[in-house]
Design an enzyme around this catalytic site. Structure first.
Site, PDB file in Angstrom:
ATOM      1  N   LYS A  89      -0.099   4.133  -0.246  1.00 44.45           N
ATOM      2  CA  LYS A  89      -0.497   5.440   0.415  1.00 44.45           C
ATOM      3  C   LYS A  89      -0.197   6.607  -0.763  1.00 44.45           C
ATOM      4  O   LYS A  89      -0.206   6.382  -1.880  1.00 44.45           O
ATOM      5  CB  LYS A  89      -0.121   5.864   1.683  1.00 44.45           C
ATOM      6  CG  LYS A  89      -0.316   4.405   2.658  1.00 44.45           C
ATOM      7  CD  LYS A  89       0.005   4.624   3.904  1.00 44.45           C
ATOM      8  CE  LYS A  89      -0.231   3.364   4.882  1.00 44.45           C
ATOM      9  NZ  LYS A  89      -0.181   3.361   6.129  1.00 44.45           N
TER      10      LYS A  89
ATOM     11  N   GLU B 160      -6.836   4.766   7.940  1.00 47.92           N
ATOM     12  CA  GLU B 160      -6.551   6.165   7.742  1.00 47.92           C
ATOM     13  C   GLU B 160      -7.723   7.055   6.848  1.00 47.92           C
ATOM     14  O   GLU B 160      -8.053   8.208   6.969  1.00 47.92           O
ATOM     15  CB  GLU B 160      -5.424   6.382   6.863  1.00 47.92           C
ATOM     16  CG  GLU B 160      -3.967   6.154   7.605  1.00 47.92           C
ATOM     17  CD  GLU B 160      -2.960   5.604   6.776  1.00 47.92           C
ATOM     18  OE1 GLU B 160      -3.039   5.604   5.702  1.00 47.92           O
ATOM     19  OE2 GLU B 160      -2.133   5.039   7.517  1.00 47.92           O
TER      20      GLU B 160
ATOM     21  N   SER C 214       3.505  -1.883  10.410  1.00 48.39           N
ATOM     22  CA  SER C 214       5.108  -1.751  10.734  1.00 48.39           C
ATOM     23  C   SER C 214       5.642  -3.238  10.286  1.00 48.39           C
ATOM     24  O   SER C 214       6.639  -3.822  10.945  1.00 48.39           O
ATOM     25  CB  SER C 214       5.271  -1.387  12.216  1.00 48.39           C
ATOM     26  OG  SER C 214       4.774  -0.117  12.525  1.00 48.39           O
TER      27      SER C 214
ATOM     28  N   GLU D 271      -5.206  -4.841  11.011  1.00 47.34           N
ATOM     29  CA  GLU D 271      -4.279  -3.618  11.254  1.00 47.34           C
ATOM     30  C   GLU D 271      -4.735  -2.921  12.620  1.00 47.34           C
ATOM     31  O   GLU D 271      -5.482  -2.095  12.201  1.00 47.34           O
ATOM     32  CB  GLU D 271      -4.349  -2.924   9.892  1.00 47.34           C
ATOM     33  CG  GLU D 271      -3.977  -3.402   8.721  1.00 47.34           C
ATOM     34  CD  GLU D 271      -3.631  -2.600   7.661  1.00 47.34           C
ATOM     35  OE1 GLU D 271      -2.293  -2.664   7.318  1.00 47.34           O
ATOM     36  OE2 GLU D 271      -4.224  -1.468   7.307  1.00 47.34           O
TER      37      GLU D 271
ATOM     38  N   GLY E 278       2.496   2.385  11.131  1.00 48.25           N
ATOM     39  CA  GLY E 278       3.509   3.393  10.657  1.00 48.25           C
ATOM     40  C   GLY E 278       4.216   3.697  11.947  1.00 48.25           C
ATOM     41  O   GLY E 278       4.935   4.785  12.039  1.00 48.25           O
TER      42      GLY E 278
ATOM     43  N   HIS F 293      -9.731   1.303   5.119  1.00 45.77           N
ATOM     44  CA  HIS F 293      -8.455   1.517   5.692  1.00 45.77           C
ATOM     45  C   HIS F 293      -8.488   2.512   6.860  1.00 45.77           C
ATOM     46  O   HIS F 293      -9.166   3.467   6.938  1.00 45.77           O
ATOM     47  CB  HIS F 293      -7.096   2.177   4.789  1.00 45.77           C
ATOM     48  CG  HIS F 293      -5.879   2.162   5.322  1.00 45.77           C
ATOM     49  ND1 HIS F 293      -5.514   2.970   6.192  1.00 45.77           N
ATOM     50  CD2 HIS F 293      -4.999   1.141   5.305  1.00 45.77           C
ATOM     51  CE1 HIS F 293      -4.053   2.735   6.585  1.00 45.77           C
ATOM     52  NE2 HIS F 293      -3.717   1.566   6.091  1.00 45.77           N
TER      53      HIS F 293
ATOM     54  N   ASN G 134       0.804  -1.088  -0.053  1.00 41.35           N
ATOM     55  CA  ASN G 134       0.174  -0.168   0.046  1.00 41.35           C
ATOM     56  C   ASN G 134       1.097   1.113  -0.044  1.00 41.35           C
ATOM     57  O   ASN G 134       1.638   1.657   0.883  1.00 41.35           O
ATOM     58  CB  ASN G 134      -0.793  -0.126   1.107  1.00 41.35           C
ATOM     59  CG  ASN G 134      -1.811   1.255   1.450  1.00 41.35           C
ATOM     60  OD1 ASN G 134      -1.878   2.071   0.453  1.00 41.35           O
ATOM     61  ND2 ASN G 134      -2.358   1.463   2.543  1.00 41.35           N
TER      62      ASN G 134
END
Ligand code: PGA
Length: 245
Positions: free
Chosen positions: A10, A108, A209, A172, A178, A106, A8
């Site tokens: 991003k 985010e 991560s 996740e 991250g 996701h 991904n």
């Protein structure tokens, strides 16, 4: 079943040139991989990434098509197929651009763009309807109860014919994305069991991560990995793919 390793990107990299370079380096490095590899670039780069032809295929016939183990994914989608929705990209558009997988929900998107479980369910359905494979992201924030959050996030999707559709669920934990903090593999295993109890025997991935040096321990418990930061470094990403092969 072979492992699936998803990159991904991003909102990276910053230019077409860098995107092509990164893609070419990954493509060369994973050409003999046994794992299925999916690259999810920003929408704007989707059409410029050229997938290699299957071995022995006539180039003209396969130009722009995908190599069987390397596939194109998207990071998001809207739930309508056409209309007055400024700035959005539809499932039909993605499908016609050779996209096979779509990340949905996701963390985010949930955090920065206010996506709700209802939005996520609509997107999931829209992706399934055009015949692409959704990668549904779920996971708790720091301090939240994992089981409860998974139950809530998966409540709206349990009505779909998920197994038949090949749905993939990516666990996740938000606190591991991250941050360099890793979820213990035994906790990932528990999350996977919860997910399978809730939606059936779907493929479950881990994300948060993931790097070349911790990929193996997760691959022992899950069906694949969703890789963010480390997918922007071709060498690191190729090493992760090798662990899944
Ligand atoms: P990360 O991101 O690998 O950079 O933690 C994972 C993700 O957000 O899918």
């Amino acid at each position: 079943m072979n492992k699936i390793i998803i990159g991904n990107w991003k909102m990276n990299p910053a230019s077409q040139k860098e995107a092509l370079e990164l893609f070419d380096a990954i493509k060369a490095g994973v050409k003999d991989a046994k794992a299925e590899v999916v690259i999810c670039p920003p929408f704007i780069y989707v059409s410029s990434l050229k997938f290699p032809a299957p071995r022995g295929a006539r180039l003209a016939q396969f130009h722009g098509r995908q190599y069987s183990r390397l596939k194109l994914g998207a990071q998001n989608v809207f739930w309508e197929n056409k209309g007055a929705f400024t700035g959005e990209i539809s499932p039909a558009m993605l499908k016609s651009s050779n996209v096979k997988y779509v990340i949905v929900g996701h963390s985010e998107r949930r955090k920065y763009f206010g996506e709700t479980n209802e939005d996520v369910a609509k997107k999931l359905q829209a992706v399934l309807e055009v015949g692409m494979t959704p990668i549904l992201c779920v996971g708790e924030n720091e301090g939240e109860n994992r089981e409860e959050v998974l139950r809530e996030q998966l409540a709206g999707v349990s009505g779909f014919r998920l197994q038949a559709s090949g749905l993939i669920v990516a666990y996740e934990p938000v606190w591991a994305i991250g941050t360099g903090k890793n979820c213990r593999p035994e906790d990932v295993k528990k999350a996977m069991e919860t997910i399978k109890n809730l939606v059936g025997d779907v493929r479950v991935l881990y994300g948060g991560s993931v790097k070349a040096d911790n990929a193996q321990e997760y691959l022992e418990v899950v069906d694949g990995l969703l890789v963010g930061g480390a997918s922007l470094n071709a060498e690191e990403f190729i090493k992760i793919v090798e662990k899944g092969s």
